[in-house]
Design a protein around this motif. Sequence first.
Motif, PDB file in Angstrom:
ATOM      1  N   THR A  82      30.126  50.611  40.164  1.00  0.00           N
ATOM      2  CA  THR A  82      30.850  50.561  39.223  1.00  0.00           C
ATOM      3  C   THR A  82      32.352  50.950  39.259  1.00  0.00           C
ATOM      4  O   THR A  82      32.930  52.166  40.818  1.00  0.00           O
ATOM      5  N   HIS A  83      33.390  50.511  38.924  1.00  0.00           N
ATOM      6  CA  HIS A  83      35.216  50.929  38.824  1.00  0.00           C
ATOM      7  C   HIS A  83      35.503  51.787  37.676  1.00  0.00           C
ATOM      8  O   HIS A  83      36.558  51.452  37.040  1.00  0.00           O
ATOM      9  N   LEU A  84      34.045  52.941  37.378  1.00  0.00           N
ATOM     10  CA  LEU A  84      33.974  53.403  36.082  1.00  0.00           C
ATOM     11  C   LEU A  84      35.619  54.208  35.891  1.00  0.00           C
ATOM     12  O   LEU A  84      36.058  53.529  34.317  1.00  0.00           O
ATOM     13  N   SER A  89      43.457  47.249  30.572  1.00  0.00           N
ATOM     14  CA  SER A  89      42.932  46.665  30.498  1.00  0.00           C
ATOM     15  C   SER A  89      43.105  44.826  30.922  1.00  0.00           C
ATOM     16  O   SER A  89      44.249  45.075  31.565  1.00  0.00           O
ATOM     17  N   ARG A  90      42.444  44.012  31.498  1.00  0.00           N
ATOM     18  CA  ARG A  90      43.440  42.731  31.916  1.00  0.00           C
ATOM     19  C   ARG A  90      43.179  41.290  30.996  1.00  0.00           C
ATOM     20  O   ARG A  90      43.025  40.543  31.426  1.00  0.00           O
ATOM     21  N   GLU A  91      43.026  41.778  29.848  1.00  0.00           N
ATOM     22  CA  GLU A  91      42.383  41.088  28.157  1.00  0.00           C
ATOM     23  C   GLU A  91      43.977  39.553  28.162  1.00  0.00           C
ATOM     24  O   GLU A  91      43.530  38.384  27.668  1.00  0.00           O
ATOM     25  N   PRO A 102      42.198  30.884  40.039  1.00  0.00           N
ATOM     26  CA  PRO A 102      41.711  32.242  40.862  1.00  0.00           C
ATOM     27  C   PRO A 102      41.160  33.620  41.034  1.00  0.00           C
ATOM     28  O   PRO A 102      42.673  33.741  40.510  1.00  0.00           O
ATOM     29  N   TYR A 103      40.587  33.964  40.196  1.00  0.00           N
ATOM     30  CA  TYR A 103      40.890  35.753  40.272  1.00  0.00           C
ATOM     31  C   TYR A 103      41.667  36.036  41.882  1.00  0.00           C
ATOM     32  O   TYR A 103      42.625  36.590  41.526  1.00  0.00           O
ATOM     33  N   MET A 104      41.171  35.765  43.014  1.00  0.00           N
ATOM     34  CA  MET A 104      42.790  35.731  44.246  1.00  0.00           C
ATOM     35  C   MET A 104      43.879  35.591  43.572  1.00  0.00           C
ATOM     36  O   MET A 104      44.864  35.848  44.500  1.00  0.00           O
ATOM     37  N   GLY A 152      40.251  53.979  43.961  1.00  0.00           N
ATOM     38  CA  GLY A 152      40.845  52.505  44.463  1.00  0.00           C
ATOM     39  C   GLY A 152      41.903  51.724  43.141  1.00  0.00           C
ATOM     40  O   GLY A 152      42.481  50.415  43.030  1.00  0.00           O
ATOM     41  N   TYR A 153      41.512  51.773  42.221  1.00  0.00           N
ATOM     42  CA  TYR A 153      43.689  51.362  41.144  1.00  0.00           C
ATOM     43  C   TYR A 153      44.654  53.154  41.430  1.00  0.00           C
ATOM     44  O   TYR A 153      45.031  52.936  40.554  1.00  0.00           O
ATOM     45  N   GLY A 154      44.497  54.126  42.761  1.00  0.00           N
ATOM     46  CA  GLY A 154      45.889  54.706  41.989  1.00  0.00           C
ATOM     47  C   GLY A 154      46.550  53.553  43.452  1.00  0.00           C
ATOM     48  O   GLY A 154      47.826  53.754  43.679  1.00  0.00           O
ATOM     49  N   ALA A 185      41.117  51.021  49.737  1.00  0.00           N
ATOM     50  CA  ALA A 185      41.271  50.396  50.583  1.00  0.00           C
ATOM     51  C   ALA A 185      40.379  49.110  49.507  1.00  0.00           C
ATOM     52  O   ALA A 185      39.352  48.201  49.875  1.00  0.00           O
ATOM     53  N   HIS A 186      40.908  49.240  47.876  1.00  0.00           N
ATOM     54  CA  HIS A 186      40.993  47.967  47.099  1.00  0.00           C
ATOM     55  C   HIS A 186      41.829  47.082  47.453  1.00  0.00           C
ATOM     56  O   HIS A 186      41.126  45.392  46.977  1.00  0.00           O
ATOM     57  N   ALA A 187      43.354  47.342  47.387  1.00  0.00           N
ATOM     58  CA  ALA A 187      44.416  46.175  47.235  1.00  0.00           C
ATOM     59  C   ALA A 187      45.453  46.669  47.615  1.00  0.00           C
ATOM     60  O   ALA A 187      45.335  47.456  48.755  1.00  0.00           O
ATOM     61  N   VAL A 221      35.454  49.443  51.575  1.00  0.00           N
ATOM     62  CA  VAL A 221      36.120  49.129  51.550  1.00  0.00           C
ATOM     63  C   VAL A 221      36.620  47.189  50.915  1.00  0.00           C
ATOM     64  O   VAL A 221      34.973  46.399  50.705  1.00  0.00           O
ATOM     65  N   PHE A 222      37.034  46.736  50.599  1.00  0.00           N
ATOM     66  CA  PHE A 222      37.509  45.139  49.551  1.00  0.00           C
ATOM     67  C   PHE A 222      37.603  44.429  50.782  1.00  0.00           C
ATOM     68  O   PHE A 222      38.786  44.296  50.930  1.00  0.00           O
ATOM     69  N   CYS A 223      36.126  43.941  51.938  1.00  0.00           N
ATOM     70  CA  CYS A 223      37.141  43.228  52.219  1.00  0.00           C
ATOM     71  C   CYS A 223      36.908  41.632  52.327  1.00  0.00           C
ATOM     72  O   CYS A 223      35.728  41.615  51.659  1.00  0.00           O
ATOM     73  N   ILE A 249      30.136  48.018  51.441  1.00  0.00           N
ATOM     74  CA  ILE A 249      31.213  47.251  51.577  1.00  0.00           C
ATOM     75  C   ILE A 249      31.199  46.337  50.323  1.00  0.00           C
ATOM     76  O   ILE A 249      29.747  45.616  50.218  1.00  0.00           O
ATOM     77  N   HIS A 250      32.734  46.159  50.113  1.00  0.00           N
ATOM     78  CA  HIS A 250      32.829  44.929  49.628  1.00  0.00           C
ATOM     79  C   HIS A 250      32.845  43.094  50.317  1.00  0.00           C
ATOM     80  O   HIS A 250      33.646  43.160  51.018  1.00  0.00           O
ATOM     81  N   ALA A 251      31.207  42.792  50.137  1.00  0.00           N
ATOM     82  CA  ALA A 251      31.330  42.555  51.741  1.00  0.00           C
ATOM     83  C   ALA A 251      30.547  40.959  50.950  1.00  0.00           C
ATOM     84  O   ALA A 251      29.749  40.226  50.498  1.00  0.00           O
ATOM     85  N   ASP A 252      31.762  39.429  51.244  1.00  0.00           N
ATOM     86  CA  ASP A 252      31.550  38.372  51.590  1.00  0.00           C
ATOM     87  C   ASP A 252      31.249  37.699  50.342  1.00  0.00           C
ATOM     88  O   ASP A 252      30.612  37.199  49.672  1.00  0.00           O
ATOM     89  N   GLU A 253      32.118  38.167  49.409  1.00  0.00           N
ATOM     90  CA  GLU A 253      32.108  37.784  47.766  1.00  0.00           C
ATOM     91  C   GLU A 253      32.731  36.788  47.484  1.00  0.00           C
ATOM     92  O   GLU A 253      31.899  35.829  47.128  1.00  0.00           O
ATOM     93  N   ILE A 254      33.619  36.435  48.296  1.00  0.00           N
ATOM     94  CA  ILE A 254      34.258  34.931  48.067  1.00  0.00           C
ATOM     95  C   ILE A 254      34.335  33.856  49.231  1.00  0.00           C
ATOM     96  O   ILE A 254      34.170  32.689  49.127  1.00  0.00           O
ATOM     97  N   TYR A 325      31.291  47.361  36.591  1.00  0.00           N
ATOM     98  CA  TYR A 325      32.022  47.386  35.322  1.00  0.00           C
ATOM     99  C   TYR A 325      33.373  47.305  36.508  1.00  0.00           C
ATOM    100  O   TYR A 325      33.331  48.483  36.924  1.00  0.00           O
ATOM    101  N   ASN A 326      34.457  46.922  35.810  1.00  0.00           N
ATOM    102  CA  ASN A 326      35.582  46.838  36.112  1.00  0.00           C
ATOM    103  C   ASN A 326      36.568  45.745  35.055  1.00  0.00           C
ATOM    104  O   ASN A 326      35.815  45.239  34.602  1.00  0.00           O
ATOM    105  N   PRO A 327      37.878  46.288  35.378  1.00  0.00           N
ATOM    106  CA  PRO A 327      38.508  45.390  34.172  1.00  0.00           C
ATOM    107  C   PRO A 327      38.618  44.071  34.879  1.00  0.00           C
ATOM    108  O   PRO A 327      39.852  43.688  33.454  1.00  0.00           O
ATOM    109  N   GLY A 328      38.912  43.879  35.841  1.00  0.00           N
ATOM    110  CA  GLY A 328      38.985  42.845  35.917  1.00  0.00           C
ATOM    111  C   GLY A 328      38.357  41.129  36.361  1.00  0.00           C
ATOM    112  O   GLY A 328      37.819  40.283  35.079  1.00  0.00           O
ATOM    113  N   SER A 329      37.331  41.333  37.470  1.00  0.00           N
ATOM    114  CA  SER A 329      35.878  40.540  37.778  1.00  0.00           C
ATOM    115  C   SER A 329      34.537  40.966  36.484  1.00  0.00           C
ATOM    116  O   SER A 329      33.632  39.828  36.532  1.00  0.00           O
TER     117      SER A 329
HETATM  118  O1  IZC Z   1      40.381  45.442  39.204  1.00  0.00           O
HETATM  119  O2  IZC Z   1      38.997  43.734  39.777  1.00  0.00           O
HETATM  120  N1  IZC Z   1      36.410  43.076  42.937  1.00  0.00           N
HETATM  121  N2  IZC Z   1      37.407  44.566  43.173  1.00  0.00           N
HETATM  122  C1  IZC Z   1      37.613  43.094  43.280  1.00  0.00           C
HETATM  123  C2  IZC Z   1      37.285  44.087  41.678  1.00  0.00           C
HETATM  124  C3  IZC Z   1      36.481  43.055  41.760  1.00  0.00           C
HETATM  125  C4  IZC Z   1      37.952  45.011  40.611  1.00  0.00           C
HETATM  126  C5  IZC Z   1      39.077  44.554  39.832  1.00  0.00           C
END
Ligand code: IZC
Length: 420
Positions: A82-84, A89-91, A102-104, A152-154, A185-187, A221-223, A249-254, A325-329
Amino acid sequence: MYAELIIKNIGNLITMGEGDKPRAGKEMGEVEIIKDGYIVIKDGRFLEIGSGEIDEIYIGNTTLIKDAMGLTVTPGLIDPHTHLVHGGSRENEFSKKLEGVPYMDILKAGGGILSTVNSTRQASFEELYIKAKKSLDIMLSFGVTTVEAKSGYGLDIETELKQLEVVKKLNEDHPIDLVSTYLGAHAVPPEYIEKKEDFVREIIGALPMIKEKQLAEFCDVFCEEGAFSIEETRKILSAAKKLGFKLKIHADEIVTLGGAELSAELGAVSADHLMAASEKGMEDMADVGVIADILPTTSFNLNKDYACARLMIEKGVAVALSTDYNPGSSPTENLQLAMQLGSLKLKMTPKEVITAVTVNSAYSVDRGKEVGSITKGKRADFVIFDTPNLEYIMYHFGVNHTKDVYKNGIQVVLDGKVIY
Ligand code: IZC
Ligand code: ZN
């Protein structure tokens, strides 16, 4: 010897057996169910588990005996990704998302994760604490008793530390046990876009302080294309490993970058997402024992393909499930929805699903020796579901089936309401 608490008349008691290791491959579906079961609790831990008549030796004047009225009992659920803690928020991006952006691409345009970074930098410790606590209460009401929480949101040291300190305080204050992960290493923040190498250096530079302050057990890491490459991920996680961090690892998501293969190379505890993982990556994970943490609510919310859970199980991988759980995806705290999608979309059997959110998710956050199964000596974390059997939890989807939740033998949810 007297027990504090006995739960009797459990229609279907799902203990997960010894729970002494993650269950991989077909073992995931080999779950024994005790009929007419009981559990005996002393000092906040399970003392005895059985069926039929309860031995009188446990029953004293102060022993509380509760009738489960034939319902279903499982170990406390564990949400291992989770990204508690975050601000805002991102509505405001919702209509773009519905139009198919797309998300990215939203991230590339300065929104997405970076929008939450702005909100989190602006939020006070108290604001972050109150928001995250509210989410933890929701999670608890769904039967979740242990949660992993990432920073990861700092993307600057000050805010990353603020997030991790909020997790630490919530772990002290809230019944849910939290496991903390540093996701520096989130973004890439806008101020480093032209000098990513410096940013990677800064993330690595923060590791010793985080370790020293004991603010995180795991490093993640968001790889991903548009986030961190395989090379950058290897560099960050190798440095973290040397300092004694456990790895995720956030791995091979997209995109199929080879995050699954890298998780095996580095001996990560888990590789998460894996919607685009290669078969070779899955085989490597099975060989080394990396847990596949799959996040079906993210696929659902992004309208993307689901991870190939069946193939992973066939290849002998241990699968866990989480909300992300996170405010985006994945803006949901509902692990039962992840379980329901686990069956409906990932085609996991109800037995595989309950394995994924108990024993396997416990090992995915390195708590397998303490929680994740109803086993003598383990912490008495368990859920009474208002369902006649296990299948019903997945079958009747989109609602909360939790009746009562106990954490360390203490009741924290009563008839679906948080009461701690
Ligand atoms: O806030 O979008 N995938 N990180 C990588 C996320 C989703 C969280 C976000
Ligand atoms: Zn994530």
